[in-house]
Design an enzyme around this catalytic site. Structure first.
Site, PDB file in Angstrom:
ATOM      1  N   PRO A   1       0.666  -0.870  -0.185  1.00  0.00           N
ATOM      2  CA  PRO A   1       0.099   0.455   0.383  1.00  0.00           C
ATOM      3  C   PRO A   1       0.740   1.240   0.260  1.00  0.00           C
ATOM      4  O   PRO A   1       2.012   1.600   0.289  1.00  0.00           O
ATOM      5  CB  PRO A   1      -0.502  -0.556   1.337  1.00  0.00           C
ATOM      6  CG  PRO A   1      -0.720  -0.990   2.106  1.00  0.00           C
ATOM      7  CD  PRO A   1       0.596  -2.196   1.119  1.00  0.00           C
ATOM      8  N   ASN A   2       0.509   2.956  -0.709  1.00  0.00           N
ATOM      9  CA  ASN A   2       1.477   3.541  -0.746  1.00  0.00           C
ATOM     10  C   ASN A   2       2.288   3.431  -2.154  1.00  0.00           C
ATOM     11  O   ASN A   2       2.389   4.922  -1.613  1.00  0.00           O
ATOM     12  CB  ASN A   2       0.636   3.940   0.500  1.00  0.00           C
ATOM     13  CG  ASN A   2       0.046   4.058   1.230  1.00  0.00           C
ATOM     14  OD1 ASN A   2      -1.384   4.195   0.816  1.00  0.00           O
ATOM     15  ND2 ASN A   2      -0.550   3.736   2.283  1.00  0.00           N
TER      16      ASN A   2
ATOM     17  N   ARG B   1       4.962  11.375  -2.470  1.00  0.00           N
ATOM     18  CA  ARG B   1       4.370  10.863  -1.115  1.00  0.00           C
ATOM     19  C   ARG B   1       5.869  11.164  -0.267  1.00  0.00           C
ATOM     20  O   ARG B   1       6.987  10.232  -0.498  1.00  0.00           O
ATOM     21  CB  ARG B   1       4.457   9.678  -1.673  1.00  0.00           C
ATOM     22  CG  ARG B   1       3.465   8.746   0.080  1.00  0.00           C
ATOM     23  CD  ARG B   1       4.239   6.962  -0.026  1.00  0.00           C
ATOM     24  NE  ARG B   1       3.541   6.875   1.728  1.00  0.00           N
ATOM     25  CZ  ARG B   1       4.498   5.443   2.131  1.00  0.00           C
ATOM     26  NH1 ARG B   1       5.455   4.666   0.984  1.00  0.00           N
ATOM     27  NH2 ARG B   1       4.132   5.359   3.419  1.00  0.00           N
TER      28      ARG B   1
ATOM     29  N   TYR C   1      10.736   9.109   1.127  1.00  0.00           N
ATOM     30  CA  TYR C   1      11.084   7.787  -0.322  1.00  0.00           C
ATOM     31  C   TYR C   1      11.562   8.492  -1.553  1.00  0.00           C
ATOM     32  O   TYR C   1      11.571   7.349  -2.259  1.00  0.00           O
ATOM     33  CB  TYR C   1       9.661   7.477  -0.229  1.00  0.00           C
ATOM     34  CG  TYR C   1       9.158   7.068   0.988  1.00  0.00           C
ATOM     35  CD1 TYR C   1      10.217   5.318   1.366  1.00  0.00           C
ATOM     36  CD2 TYR C   1       8.443   7.573   1.247  1.00  0.00           C
ATOM     37  CE1 TYR C   1       8.817   5.162   2.562  1.00  0.00           C
ATOM     38  CE2 TYR C   1       7.199   6.686   3.187  1.00  0.00           C
ATOM     39  CZ  TYR C   1       8.408   5.673   3.162  1.00  0.00           C
ATOM     40  OH  TYR C   1       7.254   4.782   4.139  1.00  0.00           O
TER      41      TYR C   1
ATOM     42  N   ASN D   1       8.010  -6.207  -1.116  1.00  0.00           N
ATOM     43  CA  ASN D   1       8.185  -4.074   0.141  1.00  0.00           C
ATOM     44  C   ASN D   1       6.899  -4.577   0.262  1.00  0.00           C
ATOM     45  O   ASN D   1       5.748  -4.133  -0.528  1.00  0.00           O
ATOM     46  CB  ASN D   1       8.446  -3.453  -0.533  1.00  0.00           C
ATOM     47  CG  ASN D   1       8.181  -2.374  -0.077  1.00  0.00           C
ATOM     48  OD1 ASN D   1       7.387  -2.160   1.624  1.00  0.00           O
ATOM     49  ND2 ASN D   1       9.316  -0.837   0.058  1.00  0.00           N
TER      50      ASN D   1
ATOM     51  N   ALA E   1       3.215  -0.562   4.887  1.00  0.00           N
ATOM     52  CA  ALA E   1       2.722  -0.751   6.268  1.00  0.00           C
ATOM     53  C   ALA E   1       2.201  -2.430   6.442  1.00  0.00           C
ATOM     54  O   ALA E   1       2.465  -2.214   7.575  1.00  0.00           O
ATOM     55  CB  ALA E   1       1.113   0.402   6.435  1.00  0.00           C
TER      56      ALA E   1
ATOM     57  N   GLU F   1      12.718  -9.786   1.658  1.00  0.00           N
ATOM     58  CA  GLU F   1      12.209  -8.498   2.386  1.00  0.00           C
ATOM     59  C   GLU F   1      12.842  -6.818   1.897  1.00  0.00           C
ATOM     60  O   GLU F   1      14.059  -7.128   2.286  1.00  0.00           O
ATOM     61  CB  GLU F   1      11.629  -8.712   3.581  1.00  0.00           C
ATOM     62  CG  GLU F   1      10.684  -7.270   4.012  1.00  0.00           C
ATOM     63  CD  GLU F   1      11.129  -7.778   6.034  1.00  0.00           C
ATOM     64  OE1 GLU F   1      10.762  -9.038   6.402  1.00  0.00           O
ATOM     65  OE2 GLU F   1      10.419  -6.583   6.130  1.00  0.00           O
TER      66      GLU F   1
ATOM     67  N   HIS G   1      12.566  -2.493   1.950  1.00  0.00           N
ATOM     68  CA  HIS G   1      12.638  -1.400   2.457  1.00  0.00           C
ATOM     69  C   HIS G   1      13.323   0.185   1.999  1.00  0.00           C
ATOM     70  O   HIS G   1      14.487   0.033   2.031  1.00  0.00           O
ATOM     71  CB  HIS G   1      12.040  -1.341   3.785  1.00  0.00           C
ATOM     72  CG  HIS G   1      10.973  -2.763   4.502  1.00  0.00           C
ATOM     73  ND1 HIS G   1       9.879  -2.460   4.368  1.00  0.00           N
ATOM     74  CD2 HIS G   1      11.030  -3.819   4.990  1.00  0.00           C
ATOM     75  CE1 HIS G   1       9.117  -3.458   4.741  1.00  0.00           C
ATOM     76  NE2 HIS G   1       9.902  -4.459   5.152  1.00  0.00           N
TER      77      HIS G   1
ATOM     78  N   ARG H   1      12.682   4.736  12.096  1.00  0.00           N
ATOM     79  CA  ARG H   1      11.978   5.222  12.161  1.00  0.00           C
ATOM     80  C   ARG H   1      10.833   4.760  13.619  1.00  0.00           C
ATOM     81  O   ARG H   1      11.195   4.309  15.408  1.00  0.00           O
ATOM     82  CB  ARG H   1      10.859   5.372  11.545  1.00  0.00           C
ATOM     83  CG  ARG H   1      11.891   5.524   9.906  1.00  0.00           C
ATOM     84  CD  ARG H   1      11.077   5.058   8.360  1.00  0.00           C
ATOM     85  NE  ARG H   1      10.069   6.064   8.902  1.00  0.00           N
ATOM     86  CZ  ARG H   1       9.056   5.862   7.320  1.00  0.00           C
ATOM     87  NH1 ARG H   1       9.426   5.122   6.900  1.00  0.00           N
ATOM     88  NH2 ARG H   1       8.278   6.717   7.387  1.00  0.00           N
TER      89      ARG H   1
HETATM   90  C1  DQA Z   1       7.935   0.797   4.001  1.00  0.00           C
HETATM   91  C2  DQA Z   1       8.446   1.129   5.159  1.00  0.00           C
HETATM   92  C3  DQA Z   1       6.706   1.176   6.011  1.00  0.00           C
HETATM   93  O1  DQA Z   1       7.200   1.534   7.565  1.00  0.00           O
HETATM   94  C4  DQA Z   1       6.121   1.982   5.232  1.00  0.00           C
HETATM   95  O2  DQA Z   1       5.165   1.476   5.759  1.00  0.00           O
HETATM   96  C5  DQA Z   1       6.125   1.972   4.067  1.00  0.00           C
HETATM   97  C6  DQA Z   1       7.193   1.893   3.584  1.00  0.00           C
HETATM   98  C7  DQA Z   1       9.348   1.472   3.041  1.00  0.00           C
HETATM   99  O3  DQA Z   1      10.015   0.910   2.131  1.00  0.00           O
HETATM  100  O4  DQA Z   1      10.523   1.724   3.765  1.00  0.00           O
HETATM  101  O5  DQA Z   1       4.872   2.143   3.857  1.00  0.00           O
HETATM  102  O6  DQA Z   1       8.297  -0.175   3.843  1.00  0.00           O
END
Ligand code: DQA
Length: 138
Positions: free
Chosen positions: A10-11, A18, A23, A72, A75, A96, A98, A105
């Site tokens: 998501p997102n 964003r 990011y 990835n 959230a 995995e 990020h 964070r």
């Molecule tokens: C994320 C880190 C997550 O905590 C966050 O919710 C994201 C992006 C990252 O790629 O840094 O949406 O996965």
């Protein structure tokens, strides 16, 4: 030819607009085209969904035939027992990733339901995290 897929949660469709301080300014599509150009000998696919169940369905769909999954879960990493179970269930290795260093964070980002069953975890290197994960499959 290795068949790999990047699955984004998501997102992450909002990359480039964003929280650019965290990011970056590049859209994922721009980055993805760049990476594809760099690795012509890899069959690389991309899937993104904002919906937890769709991510699980995709993991199941690719998880018995692809050579590697770069995930990835955004959230959902920190909340989804279902995605964690899917990663455990499938046969294809999952790395995995990020973009940000989640350990630097908020506390709620320090736990992952995926890590225990991932082949490895790469985080904090910006979009380069995806490329490092890709390299790990080659
Ligand atoms: C994320 C880190 C997550 O905590 C966050 O919710 C994201 C992006 C990252 O790629 O840094 O949406 O996965």
């Amino acid at each position: 030819m290795k068949k790999l897929i990047i699955i984004n949660g998501p997102n992450l469709n909002l990359l480039g607009k964003r929280e650019t301080n965290i990011y970056g300014n590049l859209t994922f599509t721009e980055f993805f085209e760049e990476v594809k150009g760099k690795y012509p000998n890899v069959t690389l696919e991309y899937y993104q969904s904002n919906i937890e169940g769709e991510l699980i369905t995709k993991l199941q769909d690719v998880g018995y035939s692809y050579d590697g999954i770069i995930l990835n879960a955004a959230a959902y990493t920190h909340t989804s027992v279902g995605i964690g179970d899917a990663v455990k269930a499938i046969e294809t290795s999952v790395v995995e990733v990020h973009i940000s260093n989640t350990y630097g964070r908020e506390e709620f980002r320090h736990h992952s339901y995926i890590s225990a069953n991932a082949k490895g975890v790469i985080l904090g290197f910006g979009l380069q995290s995806y490329e490092l994960a890709l390299e790990s499959f080659l």
